[in-house]
Scaffold this motif. Sequence first.
Motif, PDB file in Angstrom:
ATOM      1  N   CYS A  58       2.911   5.768  -9.549  1.00 42.20           N
ATOM      2  CA  CYS A  58       1.509   5.687  -9.142  1.00 42.20           C
ATOM      3  C   CYS A  58       0.589   6.229 -10.235  1.00 42.20           C
ATOM      4  N   CYS A  59       0.916   7.398 -10.769  1.00 44.13           N
ATOM      5  CA  CYS A  59       0.080   8.004 -11.808  1.00 44.13           C
ATOM      6  C   CYS A  59       0.092   7.170 -13.093  1.00 44.13           C
ATOM      7  N   CYS A 101      -2.005  -1.595  -6.960  1.00 44.94           N
ATOM      8  CA  CYS A 101      -1.035  -1.473  -5.870  1.00 44.94           C
ATOM      9  C   CYS A 101       0.118  -2.462  -6.075  1.00 44.94           C
ATOM     10  N   ALA A 102      -0.210  -3.663  -6.548  1.00 43.79           N
ATOM     11  CA  ALA A 102       0.826  -4.661  -6.822  1.00 43.79           C
ATOM     12  C   ALA A 102       1.759  -4.172  -7.920  1.00 43.79           C
ATOM     13  N   PHE A 103       1.203  -3.566  -8.970  1.00 40.18           N
ATOM     14  CA  PHE A 103       2.036  -3.011 -10.046  1.00 40.18           C
ATOM     15  C   PHE A 103       2.987  -1.951  -9.501  1.00 40.18           C
ATOM     16  N   CYS A 104       2.475  -1.062  -8.667  1.00 40.54           N
ATOM     17  CA  CYS A 104       3.321  -0.011  -8.086  1.00 40.54           C
ATOM     18  C   CYS A 104       4.442  -0.625  -7.254  1.00 40.54           C
ATOM     19  N   GLN A 105       4.110  -1.634  -6.461  1.00 41.02           N
ATOM     20  CA  GLN A 105       5.104  -2.287  -5.619  1.00 41.02           C
ATOM     21  C   GLN A 105       6.170  -2.984  -6.470  1.00 41.02           C
ATOM     22  N   CYS A 127       0.809  -1.229   0.000  1.00 33.25           N
ATOM     23  CA  CYS A 127       0.000   0.000   0.000  1.00 33.25           C
ATOM     24  C   CYS A 127       0.842   1.279   0.000  1.00 33.25           C
ATOM     25  N   ASP A 128       2.095   1.187  -0.395  1.00 33.75           N
ATOM     26  CA  ASP A 128       2.982   2.351  -0.437  1.00 33.75           C
ATOM     27  C   ASP A 128       3.024   2.982  -1.831  1.00 33.75           C
ATOM     28  N   CYS A 129       1.912   2.956  -2.528  1.00 38.24           N
ATOM     29  CA  CYS A 129       1.852   3.447  -3.907  1.00 38.24           C
ATOM     30  C   CYS A 129       2.272   4.900  -4.037  1.00 38.24           C
ATOM     31  N   THR A 130       1.906   5.719  -3.075  1.00 36.96           N
ATOM     32  CA  THR A 130       2.138   7.162  -3.207  1.00 36.96           C
ATOM     33  C   THR A 130       3.565   7.579  -2.851  1.00 36.96           C
ATOM     34  N   LYS A 131       4.422   6.642  -2.518  1.00 41.84           N
ATOM     35  CA  LYS A 131       5.817   6.989  -2.257  1.00 41.84           C
ATOM     36  C   LYS A 131       6.530   7.381  -3.555  1.00 41.84           C
ATOM     37  N   TRP A 142      -3.406   5.407 -14.515  1.00 42.91           N
ATOM     38  CA  TRP A 142      -3.993   5.847 -15.772  1.00 42.91           C
ATOM     39  C   TRP A 142      -3.667   4.939 -16.957  1.00 42.91           C
ATOM     40  N   CYS A 143      -2.532   4.279 -16.917  1.00 40.69           N
ATOM     41  CA  CYS A 143      -2.126   3.411 -18.041  1.00 40.69           C
ATOM     42  C   CYS A 143      -1.478   2.139 -17.508  1.00 40.69           C
ATOM     43  N   PRO A 144      -2.239   1.274 -16.845  1.00 39.79           N
ATOM     44  CA  PRO A 144      -1.632   0.076 -16.265  1.00 39.79           C
ATOM     45  C   PRO A 144      -0.987  -0.829 -17.312  1.00 39.79           C
ATOM     46  N   CYS A 145      -1.496  -0.781 -18.544  1.00 38.82           N
ATOM     47  CA  CYS A 145      -0.906  -1.635 -19.581  1.00 38.82           C
ATOM     48  C   CYS A 145       0.528  -1.211 -19.894  1.00 38.82           C
ATOM     49  N   ILE A 146       0.840   0.073 -19.753  1.00 40.40           N
ATOM     50  CA  ILE A 146       2.207   0.541 -19.999  1.00 40.40           C
ATOM     51  C   ILE A 146       3.134   0.100 -18.875  1.00 40.40           C
TER      52      ILE A 146
END
Length: 148
Positions: free
Chosen positions: A29-30, A105-109, A20-24, A34-38
């Motif tokens: 995060c952005c 969140c997993a992608f961000c991590q 859950c540390d996406c905003t670090k 907005w573009c998880p496929c990228i």
Amino acid sequence: MYPSTGVSAQSTTEWSTGLCDCTKDWSTCCLTCWCPCISFGRMAEVIDKGTTSCVGGGTIYMILCWFAGFQCLYSCMYRSKLRQQYMLPEEPCTDCLVHVCCELCAFCQEYSELKYRGIDPSLGWQQNVAKQNQGVVMPPVGPGEMKR
């Protein structure tokens, strides 16, 4: 061959950030929101050591998302591969459950983990390897010298 990371895969067995540390890392995060496929495509290329292209991985993810709705089953395989490469624990639950419940969140991590280990997913696999080999100098081979 992995790009130089400065962190031994053997020495670190914990994730560098929490789920859950996406905003670090706001840029990751952005991009992921907005573009998880990228972000997925970039990670897939690096995790697969260049055998999957960014465009190919992102396109498969996008098609599964739009037409089938079970892209998380595809993306969780890459979390498993990343964990195996760096001997990270399967936490807070199984890889598939993490991606089903908290995929972004997993992608961000995962993206942050690669960055922590000195790999910039936005560069792609080849450029990360070239960046690592930048300081390596090969000895010159003179004319007529024996070559193998």
